[in-house]
Design a protein around this motif. Structure first.
Motif: not given
Ligand SMILES: NC(=O)c1ccc[n+]([C@@H]2O[C@H](COP(=O)([O-])OP(=O)(O)OC[C@H]3O[C@@H](n4cnc5c(N)ncnc54)[C@H](OP(=O)(O)O)[C@@H]3O)[C@@H](O)[C@H]2O)c1
Length: 303
Positions: A36-38, A139-141, A143-145
């Motif tokens: 993890a980052r933090n 923008a989110y979509g 970058t993910k694409l």
């Molecule tokens: N949540 C949804 O409804 C949803 C829907 C569709 C797709 N997704 C996809 O599912 C995946 C997981 O999403 P999630 O909901 O678990 O998101 P999340 O709870 O926001 O977690 C994102 C994680 O990424 C870490 N992160 C951010 N920047 C970073 C960096 N520079 N280096 C290392 N770690 C970093 C964050 O660390 P910190 O804690 O330190 O910030 C956090 O642990 C993502 O790819 C997202 O696009 C999510």
């Protein structure tokens, strides 16, 4: 790579909602190493590697230290409005971060599992199959694409898994749509919920099991994984009210235009699951069944 028994998976973004589920969901026979980052509870500094995906060196260091069979990338800038406000940051984390991971994995001969989103679609004609044309509206979509292309254009083996509206409960994680609605309604607060945004709510634990399972299969390319039911956000909250016997009058239906979120959302952007069902036949519980478990986990955590 080994034969699938006791392989090692490096989980990047382990402190996030999906990352936590990937680390703690019951699953036999894979050695899971969090990064993890933090690092923060429940991880101790000592048992969680420090990886910032925007820092190529930290990525390479973790991969060479752990020598995993697979890396699962759960790290992302996943705040849709945050990405709209700061597209540069979204690009650095979602696109450059993916590029750093794919390079490190290519060099080490390791597979990378990448998580993407239904927001790669414009939501005019969902639910979507893997082969449907993409056209992100925020923008989110975008970058993910772009991150998907980084992976799919590389010789590195590994799937891109698109998912939608994650829900479930983990202490200390940012609220998701379901926990936000449930907590607000339990406190008797009125909430405004959009009627014109449709998707399939996806149980984070079921997604985590699917992603871990992919580490044992030889699948490459894009695959959709989401919950089996397709409904509006408003319907999701009505189901929450029914499931927990809450006052549905607290739920005010609004359009996304009325809600005025910073980033536009794709209105009808659910995912079709035919490919995942055909290839992997995942065990999926109903939304209501998973809601009950989420509510119970929240109740236990509240003490
Ligand atoms: N949540 C949804 O409804 C949803 C829907 C569709 C797709 N997704 C996809 O599912 C995946 C997981 O999403 P999630 O909901 O678990 O998101 P999340 O709870 O926001 O977690 C994102 C994680 O990424 C870490 N992160 C951010 N920047 C970073 C960096 N520079 N280096 C290392 N770690 C970093 C964050 O660390 P910190 O804690 O330190 O910030 C956090 O642990 C993502 O790819 C997202 O696009 C999510």
């Amino acid at each position: 790579m080994g034969d699938g028994s006791n392989e090692t998976v490096l989980i990047v973004g382990a402190s996030g909602f999906l990352g936590r589920a990937l680390c703690d969901v019951p699953y036999q026979g894979l050695n899971r190493v969090p990064a993890a980052r933090n690092p923060r509870p429940p991880f101790l500094e000592s048992d969680c590697l420090r990886v910032d995906v925007t820092d190529a060196e930290s990525v390479v260091r973790a991969v060479s230290q752990v020598r995993p069979d697979w890396v699962i990338n759960a790290a992302a800038e996943a705040g849709v409005d945050r990405c709209e406000r700061n597209p540069g940051l979204a690009h650095r984390v979602n696109v450059c971060g993916t590029r750093n991971l794919i390079r490190a994995c290519e060099n080490a001969g390791v597979g990378l599992v990448t998580v993407s989103t239904n927001y790669v679609f414009d939501g005019q004609a969902g639910p979507y199959a893997e082969t449907d044309p993409t056209n992100p509206v925020n923008a989110y979509g975008r970058t993910k694409l772009e991150a998907e292309s980084v992976v799919l254009d590389s010789p590195c083996h590994g799937p891109v898994v698109r998912t939608a509206v994650l829900y479930g409960y983990r202490t200390g994680c940012r609220p998701n749509f379901v926990t936000w609605a449930l907590e607000s309604l339990l406190c008797g607060e009125t909430i405004r919920v959009v009627t014109d945004e449709w998707a399939n709510p996806t149980c984070v634990d079921e997604l985590a099991v699917f992603l871990l399972g992919l580490c044992r299969r030889k699948f490459r390319g894009v695959i959709h994984f989401a919950g089996p039911e397709f409904m509006s956000r408003y319907e999701m909250v009505k189901r929450i009210c029914r499931c927990f016997n809450l006052d549905a009058d607290l739920v005010v239906p609004v359009t996304s235009r009325e809600l005025g979120q910073i980033a536009p959302r794709p209105p009808c952007a659910g995912l079709k699951l035919d490919l995942a069902r055909e290839l992997f036949d995942p065990a999926l519980k109903s939304f209501s069944e998973n809601l009950k478990r989420t509510g119970e986990e929240m109740r236990v955590a509240a003490g």
